[in-house]
Design a protein around this motif. Structure first.
Motif, PDB file in Angstrom:
ATOM      1  N   LYS A   2      27.269  18.867 -31.518  1.00 45.58           N
ATOM      2  CA  LYS A   2      26.330  18.222 -30.617  1.00 45.58           C
ATOM      3  C   LYS A   2      25.152  17.619 -31.387  1.00 45.58           C
ATOM      4  N   LYS A 123      21.694  24.149 -13.306  1.00 46.00           N
ATOM      5  CA  LYS A 123      22.446  23.185 -14.116  1.00 46.00           C
ATOM      6  C   LYS A 123      23.437  22.374 -13.267  1.00 46.00           C
ATOM      7  N   PHE A 154      24.725  22.823 -23.879  1.00 43.83           N
ATOM      8  CA  PHE A 154      25.864  22.370 -24.678  1.00 43.83           C
ATOM      9  C   PHE A 154      27.203  22.752 -24.042  1.00 43.83           C
ATOM     10  N   GLY A 155      27.188  23.724 -23.132  1.00 45.48           N
ATOM     11  CA  GLY A 155      28.448  24.185 -22.558  1.00 45.48           C
ATOM     12  C   GLY A 155      28.664  23.832 -21.103  1.00 45.48           C
ATOM     13  N   GLY A 160      29.577  19.681 -21.801  1.00 45.21           N
ATOM     14  CA  GLY A 160      28.175  19.785 -22.170  1.00 45.21           C
ATOM     15  C   GLY A 160      27.505  18.429 -22.329  1.00 45.21           C
TER      16      GLY A 160
END
Length: 368
Positions: A2, A123, A154-155, A160
Motif C-alpha cells: 500500500k 468503515k 488497508f484491509g 482496502g
C-alpha cells in the motif's frame, strides 16, 4: 504493498527528525501545505501540496501532486491540470453525510488522486467508495488517525484503500506505518515432494488451528517438523463422513510443528492463540495472512510422514493419525493422510534460511 503519505503539516519541533525517518523508510509521499516545506526534499519522494483551508499559491514550486478542495479553491483538478500540465492534481473530500459520500464516489471514479477524510467512526462509507472505484484507475488515499486505524483501512472490503495519509505523533510512527503498508506476504514457490514412508508413532498432542477465515478448497497452511521443510495441510473445506465441513479449520499437526506466520516468521503450533497471524497458501503458492480465532490441542494418535524433495532434502510432518486429516497434492488433489504411500506426491515448501526464535537468519542450525 500500500501507499504511505506522511502528513507533516501540523508537526512541531520533531518535524525534521520525522521527515528524516520518513525518507529512510521510503514513504511514497510527504504532504505539506507550504511549497517551502517541499523545496529541499530529495527526488525519491513524491512532494504533495495540500493547502487545506488555505488559498492555492500562484506557484506550486517543487510540488508534483496538488490536492484541492474545489468548493474552497474554486477550481476542479481537471481545470487546474489544463493550466499546469506538469503537475498532477487530486481532490479532497470530507465525508459527513450521503451527499458528500456520493462526492467521494464520484471522485474515486474520475480523479487520479482522491484524498478522503471520514468523520464518523465507521468503515461502511469507505467500503462503498472502494466498491464504487472498482473499475477506476485512480488512487484512494484515506486519512488515518494512527497506525492501528491505517491497518484497518488497508484491509477494508479485502482490497482496502490504495493508501493512507497519516500525521505521525512522534518518531517511530512512520516505521510502523510502513510495516503496516507492507504487510502483504510474498507468494511462495511450492515444490512437489515424493512420499518416502509413513509410520504410526502412537499418542501425542496435535493442534487444530481454527481461523477467522473461510479457506478456499485449494488452500491451507504449511506445516512441518523442521523449519526448512513443510507440507501443505488443507482445511476441512471438503466434505467428510460423520461430521460437517469446517472451512475455517486446519487439523494441522503435532504441537511441536512449525507453520509460517507474519513477517516471514515461523511459529510453533503450540504457541498460536486467538489473534495470532498465520499464512494461508493455495496450491499455486498464492498467500494471504489470516487471523487465528482459537487453537484446539488434544491427545490423538499420530502418524509421521516423510517425504523427499527433488534436491534430495527430507521433509517430515507429524499429523493426527486419522483418515479425516488431509494434505494437498499437485492440482489441488486432496489426499487422506492415512492413505499416503511411498511414491505419492504432495505439495510443500522449502524455506532456505535457518531460524532464531522464528525469524530467518543466516547461521548454523542442525535439525533432525
Amino acid at each position: 504493498m500500500k501507499i504511505s503519505w506522511l502528513d507533516i503539516r501540523s508537526l512541531g519541533e520533531a518535524r525534521d527528525a520525522i521527515v528524516q525517518e520518513a525518507l529512510h523508510h521510503r514513504v511514497e509521499a510527504i504532504v505539506a501545505d507550504d511549497v517551502a516545506d517541499l523545496k529541499d526534499l530529495p527526488p525519491t519522494v513524491t512532494k504533495v501540496l495540500f493547502p487545506q483551508g488555505k488559498p492555492l499559491p500562484e506557484d506550486f514550486g517543487d510540488a508534483s501532486v496538488v490536492i484541492v478542495d474545489p468548493a474552497r479553491h474554486g477550481a476542479t483538478p481537471a481545470e487546474l491540470a489544463l493550466r499546469h500540465p506538469d503537475v498532477e492534481f487530486g481532490r479532497f473530500v470530507e465525508i459527513i453525510d450521503a451527499p458528500t459520500l456520493e462526492d467521494a464516489c464520484e471522485s474515486a471514479r474520475t480523479e487520479k488522486w482522491s484524498v478522503l477524510l471520514f468523520r464518523d467512526p465507521t468503515k461502511i462509507p469507505l467500503e462503498i467508495v472502494i466498491a464504487a472505484a472498482a473499475r477506476s484507475t485512480g488512487s484512494l488515499i484515506t486519512v488515518a488517525q494512527d497506525v492501528e486505524e491505517a491497518e484497518i483501512i488497508f484491509g477494508v472490503l479485502e482490497h482496502g484503500s490504495d493508501g493512507v495519509m497519516m500525521a505521525p505523533k512522534g518518531v517511530g510512527d512512520t516505521a510502523a506505518l510502513k510495516r503496516a503498508a507492507e504487510a502483504d506476504v510474498p507468494n511462495l514457490n511450492l515444490v512437489e515432494l515424493r512420499i518416502v514412508e509413513t509410520t504410526h508413532i502412537g499418542m501425542g498432542e496435535r493442534a487444530c488451528v481454527d481461523t477467522c477465515t473461510h479457506f478456499r478448497e485449494d488452500e491451507g497452511i504449511l506445516v512441518g517438523s523442521h523449519s526448512k521443510g513443510m507440507i501443505l495441510c488443507v482445511s476441512e473445506t471438503h466434505p467428510l463422513p460423520y461430521m460437517p465441513t469446517r472451512p475455517f479449520r486446519v487439523n494441522a499437526g503435532a504441537i511441536h510443528s512449525y507453520t509460517l506466520g507474519k513477517d516471514e516468521r515461523t511459529n510453533y503450533l503450540s504457541e498460536l492463540k486467538a489473534g495470532s497471524k498465520v499464512t494461508a497458501v493455495d496450491v499455486k503458492g498464492n498467500t494471504r495472512l489470516v487471523t487465528v480465532g482459537r487453537v484446539k490441542i488434544e491427545s490423538r494418535p499420530l502418524i509421521s510422514i516423510d517425504a523427499e524433495a527433488p534436491n534430495g532434502q527430507r521433509v517430515n510432518l507429524i499429523l493426527q493419525d486419522d483418515w479425516h486429516v488431509r494434505v494437498l497434492g499437485p492440482g489441488g488433489a486432496v489426499l487422506n493422510s492415512t492413505e499416503l504411500k511411498p511414491g505419492d506426491t504432495v505439495l510443500g515448501y522449502l524455506p532456505s534460511e535457518d531460524r532464531h526464535v522464528g525469524y530467518p537468519i543466516d547461521e548454523f542450525c542442525l535439525e533432525k
